[in-house]
Design a protein around this motif. Structure first.
Motif, PDB file in Angstrom:
ATOM      1  N   VAL A 170       0.865  -1.181   0.000  1.00 50.53           N
ATOM      2  CA  VAL A 170       0.000   0.000   0.000  1.00 50.53           C
ATOM      3  C   VAL A 170       0.902   1.231   0.000  1.00 50.53           C
ATOM      4  O   VAL A 170       1.729   1.393   0.908  1.00 50.53           O
ATOM      5  N   PRO A 171       0.784   2.120  -0.993  1.00 50.81           N
ATOM      6  CA  PRO A 171       1.695   3.263  -1.084  1.00 50.81           C
ATOM      7  C   PRO A 171       1.436   4.303   0.000  1.00 50.81           C
ATOM      8  O   PRO A 171       0.299   4.523   0.421  1.00 50.81           O
ATOM      9  N   ALA A 172       2.523   4.961   0.423  1.00 53.75           N
ATOM     10  CA  ALA A 172       2.427   5.958   1.483  1.00 53.75           C
ATOM     11  C   ALA A 172       1.510   7.114   1.097  1.00 53.75           C
ATOM     12  O   ALA A 172       0.799   7.664   1.942  1.00 53.75           O
ATOM     13  N   ALA A 173       1.512   7.490  -0.181  1.00 52.29           N
ATOM     14  CA  ALA A 173       0.672   8.610  -0.616  1.00 52.29           C
ATOM     15  C   ALA A 173      -0.805   8.326  -0.344  1.00 52.29           C
ATOM     16  O   ALA A 173      -1.548   9.217   0.096  1.00 52.29           O
ATOM     17  N   ALA A 174      -1.243   7.101  -0.597  1.00 54.46           N
ATOM     18  CA  ALA A 174      -2.636   6.744  -0.321  1.00 54.46           C
ATOM     19  C   ALA A 174      -2.909   6.708   1.173  1.00 54.46           C
ATOM     20  O   ALA A 174      -4.001   7.087   1.634  1.00 54.46           O
ATOM     21  N   LEU A 175      -1.924   6.279   1.954  1.00 55.10           N
ATOM     22  CA  LEU A 175      -2.101   6.214   3.403  1.00 55.10           C
ATOM     23  C   LEU A 175      -2.190   7.605   4.036  1.00 55.10           C
ATOM     24  O   LEU A 175      -2.775   7.765   5.112  1.00 55.10           O
ATOM     25  N   ARG A 176      -1.637   8.616   3.374  1.00 55.80           N
ATOM     26  CA  ARG A 176      -1.711   9.978   3.898  1.00 55.80           C
ATOM     27  C   ARG A 176      -3.010  10.687   3.535  1.00 55.80           C
ATOM     28  O   ARG A 176      -3.286  11.786   4.014  1.00 55.80           O
ATOM     29  N   ALA A 177      -3.809  10.086   2.690  1.00 53.90           N
ATOM     30  CA  ALA A 177      -5.013  10.736   2.182  1.00 53.90           C
ATOM     31  C   ALA A 177      -6.120  10.803   3.238  1.00 53.90           C
ATOM     32  O   ALA A 177      -6.160  10.000   4.181  1.00 53.90           O
ATOM     33  N   GLY A 193     -23.908  -5.473   2.230  1.00 53.97           N
ATOM     34  CA  GLY A 193     -24.608  -5.374   0.953  1.00 53.97           C
ATOM     35  C   GLY A 193     -24.059  -4.243   0.112  1.00 53.97           C
ATOM     36  O   GLY A 193     -24.139  -4.266  -1.117  1.00 53.97           O
ATOM     37  N   VAL A 194     -23.482  -3.251   0.777  1.00 56.49           N
ATOM     38  CA  VAL A 194     -22.865  -2.095   0.124  1.00 56.49           C
ATOM     39  C   VAL A 194     -21.677  -1.676   0.987  1.00 56.49           C
ATOM     40  O   VAL A 194     -21.814  -1.554   2.201  1.00 56.49           O
ATOM     41  N   LEU A 195     -20.518  -1.475   0.371  1.00 56.92           N
ATOM     42  CA  LEU A 195     -19.357  -0.979   1.105  1.00 56.92           C
ATOM     43  C   LEU A 195     -18.590  -0.045   0.174  1.00 56.92           C
ATOM     44  O   LEU A 195     -18.080  -0.468  -0.859  1.00 56.92           O
ATOM     45  N   LEU A 196     -18.554   1.230   0.536  1.00 60.25           N
ATOM     46  CA  LEU A 196     -17.905   2.251  -0.274  1.00 60.25           C
ATOM     47  C   LEU A 196     -16.819   2.949   0.543  1.00 60.25           C
ATOM     48  O   LEU A 196     -17.004   3.210   1.735  1.00 60.25           O
ATOM     49  N   ILE A 197     -15.711   3.250  -0.109  1.00 58.43           N
ATOM     50  CA  ILE A 197     -14.631   4.015   0.506  1.00 58.43           C
ATOM     51  C   ILE A 197     -14.238   5.132  -0.440  1.00 58.43           C
ATOM     52  O   ILE A 197     -13.975   4.892  -1.635  1.00 58.43           O
ATOM     53  N   GLY A 198     -14.194   6.349   0.092  1.00 59.31           N
ATOM     54  CA  GLY A 198     -13.734   7.495  -0.674  1.00 59.31           C
ATOM     55  C   GLY A 198     -12.379   7.950  -0.177  1.00 59.31           C
ATOM     56  O   GLY A 198     -12.066   7.828   1.011  1.00 59.31           O
ATOM     57  N   ARG A 199     -11.575   8.488  -1.096  1.00 59.28           N
ATOM     58  CA  ARG A 199     -10.227   8.941  -0.750  1.00 59.28           C
ATOM     59  C   ARG A 199      -9.935  10.266  -1.438  1.00 59.28           C
ATOM     60  O   ARG A 199     -10.130  10.398  -2.655  1.00 59.28           O
ATOM     61  N   LEU A 200      -9.520  11.237  -0.655  1.00 57.46           N
ATOM     62  CA  LEU A 200      -9.127  12.541  -1.191  1.00 57.46           C
ATOM     63  C   LEU A 200      -7.622  12.688  -1.008  1.00 57.46           C
ATOM     64  O   LEU A 200      -7.124  12.801   0.116  1.00 57.46           O
ATOM     65  N   ASP A 201      -6.891  12.652  -2.115  1.00 52.49           N
ATOM     66  CA  ASP A 201      -5.434  12.648  -2.070  1.00 52.49           C
ATOM     67  C   ASP A 201      -4.877  14.048  -1.828  1.00 52.49           C
ATOM     68  O   ASP A 201      -5.577  15.058  -1.961  1.00 52.49           O
ATOM     69  N   GLU A 202      -3.606  14.090  -1.508  1.00 55.52           N
ATOM     70  CA  GLU A 202      -2.943  15.364  -1.227  1.00 55.52           C
ATOM     71  C   GLU A 202      -2.950  16.298  -2.434  1.00 55.52           C
ATOM     72  O   GLU A 202      -2.934  17.519  -2.278  1.00 55.52           O
ATOM     73  N   THR A 224     -10.160  16.159  -9.639  1.00 51.54           N
ATOM     74  CA  THR A 224     -10.597  17.008  -8.526  1.00 51.54           C
ATOM     75  C   THR A 224     -11.914  16.463  -8.002  1.00 51.54           C
ATOM     76  O   THR A 224     -12.566  15.651  -8.662  1.00 51.54           O
ATOM     77  N   LEU A 225     -12.305  16.918  -6.837  1.00 50.72           N
ATOM     78  CA  LEU A 225     -13.546  16.434  -6.243  1.00 50.72           C
ATOM     79  C   LEU A 225     -14.726  16.844  -7.114  1.00 50.72           C
ATOM     80  O   LEU A 225     -14.915  18.043  -7.389  1.00 50.72           O
ATOM     81  N   PRO A 226     -15.556  15.917  -7.577  1.00 49.50           N
ATOM     82  CA  PRO A 226     -16.685  16.281  -8.443  1.00 49.50           C
ATOM     83  C   PRO A 226     -17.830  16.869  -7.634  1.00 49.50           C
ATOM     84  O   PRO A 226     -17.847  16.785  -6.399  1.00 49.50           O
TER      85      PRO A 226
END
Length: 279
Positions: A170-177, A193-202, A224-226
């Motif tokens: 797992v890259p450090a950049a993703a872990l810092r998000a 039944g549903v599992l979602l994960i969102g990530r906002l990067d640096e 960018t964030l939509p």
């Protein structure tokens, strides 16, 4: 469940030892639950001696044999200067197993991914953080595959016969998000039944990973964030009707609706200012 066809247990992590009729054994919680009519040998990798979790400047390496209990305890052991705020996902994902401590202490990260279950929370966690699987093959070669591409359908993976999942990086950049997590089941102790994960990067990039609702992980990436309309349009364009999972844990129509709803909750959470740290 006993697997009465098995006549030999071999302690090895060498894929070149594999032959037809073999199965890799780690925790075995799914293997023994499902049983088999044709397995002849179990290749036990639990004695391979792989370090469960390895921290480096590049990020985190999770051994396939790392247990859920070991992963759950890990966030408390990470030095504060790492500032890996995405580790907030670890415990909600582990808790999505809805399993007893007995299962947590033997079930492994790699085993959960390799079963290919749409609701596999370790698939969700590692895919959402751009995890890359290291796979050893019986011919002596190795390859790397993003976890998001490793699970290709309901209980189906891209692993060829005899291939062994060694670890997930797992890259450090993703872990810092910054991240946001949403999970729903039809019952309090039911499978996701549903599992979602969102990530906002640096760099401002946004990644939404959809699992459990779909037969395989689906990732949406934005520079960018939509806005709300843009996210919904992309979800509807990316996930066609054949991808929605359909079983006793949720109808496709319900999974579709809740994916849209929870996706917007995640987008709105990450669009809001980052909360100030607790003193």
């Amino acid at each position: 469940m006993d697997i009465s066809t098995v006549s030999e247990l071999v302690r090895t992590a060498d894929p070149q030892q594999w032959r037809p009729g073999d199965a890799w054994l780690a925790g075995g919680t799914v293997l023994y639950s499902n049983g088999s009519e044709d397995l002849q040998r179990l290749l036990d990798i639990t004695g391979a001696g792989w370090e469960p979790l390895t921290v480096s400047d590049a990020g985190l390496e999770i051994a396939a044999t790392c247990t859920i209990a070991e992963l759950y305890a890990f966030p408390d052991a990470v030095p504060a200067d790492r500032q890996w705020q995405a580790l907030n996902l670890v415990r909600p994902c582990c808790e999505s197993f809805v399993a007893s401590f007995k299962v947590w202490n033997v079930s492994t990260v790699g085993g959960n991914i390799c079963t290919g279950l749409p609701a596999g929370p370790m698939t969700a966690l590692t895919a959402a953080l751009d995890g890359v699987a290291l796979i050893h093959s019986p011919d002596g070669t190795s390859r790397r595959v993003p976890v998001a591409e490793l699970v290709v359908g309901d209980c189906r993976t891209a692993l060829a016969p005899g291939e062994l999942l060694r670890s997930i990086s797992v890259p450090a950049a993703a872990l810092r998000a910054r991240t946001a997590f949403r999970q729903l089941s039809l019952t309090r102790l039911g499978r996701s039944g549903v599992l979602l994960i969102g990530r906002l990067d640096e760099d401002g990039g946004f990644v939404l990973t959809v699992t459990a609702a779909t037969k395989r992980p689906v990732q949406l990436r934005f520079a960018t964030l939509p806005d709300a309309a843009g996210l919904r349009a992309e979800l509807n364009e990316t996930i066609d009707a054949s991808l929605w999972h359909d079983d006793v844990h949720g109808l496709p129509q319900w999974r579709h609706y809740m994916t849209d709803r929870l996706g917007e909750e995640i987008r709105a959470q990450l669009a809001a200012p980052e909360p100030a740290p607790v003193p």
